[in-house]
Scaffold this active site. Structure first.
Site, PDB file in Angstrom:
ATOM      1  N   GLY A 210     -43.480  -2.950  36.922  1.00  0.00           N
ATOM      2  CA  GLY A 210     -44.714  -3.249  36.421  1.00  0.00           C
ATOM      3  C   GLY A 210     -45.275  -1.837  35.829  1.00  0.00           C
TER       4      GLY A 210
ATOM      5  NE  ARG B  40     -42.835  -7.550  37.678  1.00  0.00           N
ATOM      6  CZ  ARG B  40     -43.360  -6.516  38.382  1.00  0.00           C
ATOM      7  NH1 ARG B  40     -42.451  -5.797  38.962  1.00  0.00           N
ATOM      8  NH2 ARG B  40     -44.306  -6.237  38.435  1.00  0.00           N
TER       9      ARG B  40
ATOM     10  CG  ASP C 111     -39.252  -1.870  45.279  1.00  0.00           C
ATOM     11  OD1 ASP C 111     -39.758  -2.294  44.110  1.00  0.00           O
ATOM     12  OD2 ASP C 111     -39.649  -2.446  46.267  1.00  0.00           O
TER      13      ASP C 111
ATOM     14  CB  THR D 170     -45.598   2.049  42.612  1.00  0.00           C
ATOM     15  OG1 THR D 170     -46.294   0.735  43.088  1.00  0.00           O
ATOM     16  CG2 THR D 170     -45.369   2.861  43.718  1.00  0.00           C
ATOM     17  CB  ILE D 171     -50.658   0.917  40.387  1.00  0.00           C
ATOM     18  CG1 ILE D 171     -50.474  -0.765  40.975  1.00  0.00           C
ATOM     19  CG2 ILE D 171     -50.716   1.034  38.931  1.00  0.00           C
ATOM     20  CD1 ILE D 171     -51.374  -1.726  40.302  1.00  0.00           C
ATOM     21  CG  ASP D 172     -48.235  -1.876  44.243  1.00  0.00           C
ATOM     22  OD1 ASP D 172     -49.530  -2.155  43.859  1.00  0.00           O
ATOM     23  OD2 ASP D 172     -47.580  -2.417  43.903  1.00  0.00           O
TER      24      ASP D 172
ATOM     25  CG  ASP E 232     -45.416  -0.031  47.345  1.00  0.00           C
ATOM     26  OD1 ASP E 232     -45.015   0.568  46.455  1.00  0.00           O
ATOM     27  OD2 ASP E 232     -45.244  -1.345  47.241  1.00  0.00           O
TER      28      ASP E 232
ATOM     29  CG  MET F 124     -52.739  -6.102  41.663  1.00  0.00           C
ATOM     30  SD  MET F 124     -52.154  -5.373  40.293  1.00  0.00           S
ATOM     31  CE  MET F 124     -51.690  -6.830  39.205  1.00  0.00           C
TER      32      MET F 124
ATOM     33  NE  ARG G  27     -44.544  -3.871  45.365  1.00  0.00           N
ATOM     34  CZ  ARG G  27     -43.297  -3.224  45.196  1.00  0.00           C
ATOM     35  NH1 ARG G  27     -42.337  -4.173  44.437  1.00  0.00           N
ATOM     36  NH2 ARG G  27     -43.170  -2.100  45.426  1.00  0.00           N
TER      37      ARG G  27
END
Length: 343
Positions: free
Chosen positions: A10, A71, A103, A126-128, A130, A170, A172
């Site tokens: 992403g 992806r 990841d 990652t924007i998440d 994580d 968002m 995940r």
């Protein structure tokens, strides 16, 4: 030295700042950069573009990635795609590859290095927020600011119509964006995957708020939060593609529960890819630039099979391992701080 550069997974704000920094540092050392288009797909299909200082001038503030992304995972078709990656890497005359991704993208880099001693340097993205390799990853700050702006706007219209507004973010499998943005926006309740959803507590909290004369509320929900038992068809998220869950729909389920159990008019907003788009914040530009410079240094020193980490404000080199690119859950100290303001 010819350094390849790809961005996979992403997209997120700050990727272009990484690209710019790598190109400048490599050029200053007398090398050159080759951009791989659309992540690993670009090496499978030999889709490239030359990257120069002139061509990357002024991109530090652009959102997205000038290289494109996908992806694509070559290990899904190892006999053909992995062979193509290796063959095209050699045909392009590349000496190193800087892979920027999360990841999945870095997982491919790890396997290529383990299987073939592939000369790769990983940059976590990652924007998440994580990934275990980073306390804070670039793109996260921009995403949080986008959510906070949306939450502030929802708050005003919710107050006008005496509604509960549910904002789905968002993230995940983790709740960093929801928790951080919810705290910053003064959310009245926050739901995250790391904390079991207690619908009774949420409804009681919203009821006490109304009894105190506050007729609107803002609830922030992380897309990965899960309800116990079916509440509405929206509880069951759609899928992007076979085997790729798209965990969207929890916000609609929470809104349905609030409206039907609390008898309060409720509306939902799913921000979705708005959180990925737009120009990066200053903080993300700086972090991405630092990571790009460090990645170029590792490539130039031929420190392959490595990953950059960002911990305690410091950027350092670490082995590219499954543990270092593993998942990182929300630090519950942040959630406890946010929950202190729940009614």
């Amino acid at each position: 030295m010819n350094v390849g550069l790809l961005t996979g997974g992403g997209d997120c704000p700050g990727l272009n700042a990484v690209i710019r920094a790598v190109v400048r540092r490599v050029a200053a050392a007398g090398g050159r950069c080759t951009g791989i288009l659309e992540g690993w797909r670009g090496l499978i299909r030999e889709m490239t573009v030359p990257l120069t200082v002139a061509e990357t001038h002024g991109i530090v503030g652009l959102g997205g990635t000038i290289l494109g992304s996908s992806r694509t995972n070559p290990y899904k078709n190892p006999e053909t795609d992995v062979a193509s990656v290796r063959a095209h890497f050699e045909a392009l005359g590349l000496d190193a590859l800087v892979a920027v991704g999360g990841d999945d993208t870095l997982g491919v880099a790890l396997r290529l290095h383990k299987d073939f001693r592939f000369p790769v340097v990983g940059v976590p993205k990652t924007i998440d927020n994580d990934l275990d390799a980073a306390d804070f990853s670039f793109g996260f700050d921009t995403a949080v600011n986008i959510v906070v702006e949306a939450a502030d706007r929802l708050r005003t219209t919710g107050e006008s119509h005496r509604r509960v507004m549910v904002l789905e973010t968002m993230g995940r499998r983790c709740g960093w964006i929801a928790c951080y943005a919810g705290m910053a926006a003064g959310a009245d309740y926050i739901l995250v995957p790391e904390v079991p959803v207690d619908l009774g507590r949420m409804l009681d909290s919203l009821a006490r708020r109304r009894q105190a004369g506050r007729h609107s509320a803002l609830v922030v929900v992380a897309e990965g939060a899960r309800l116990e038992g079916p509440a509405d068809p929206a509880c069951y998220p759609p899928r992007d593609a076979p085997g790729m869950p798209r965990p969207e729909g929890i916000g609609a389920s929470v809104a349905w529960i609030i409206e039907n159990r609390a008898r309060v008019e409720t509306r939902t907003l799913v921000l979705g890819h708005m959180q990925r788009g737009g120009i990066p914040t200053a903080a993300d530009r700086v972090l991405a630039t630092r990571l790009g410079l460090a990645a170029a240094d590792l490539a130039l020193r031929r420190r392959f099979g490595t990953l950059l980490t960002h911990r305690g404000g410091q950027i350092a080199e670490a082995p590219l391992t499954a543990e270092n690119i593993g998942p990182r859950s929300l630090d519950l100290a942040y959630y406890d701080a946010a929950a202190a303001s729940f009614a």
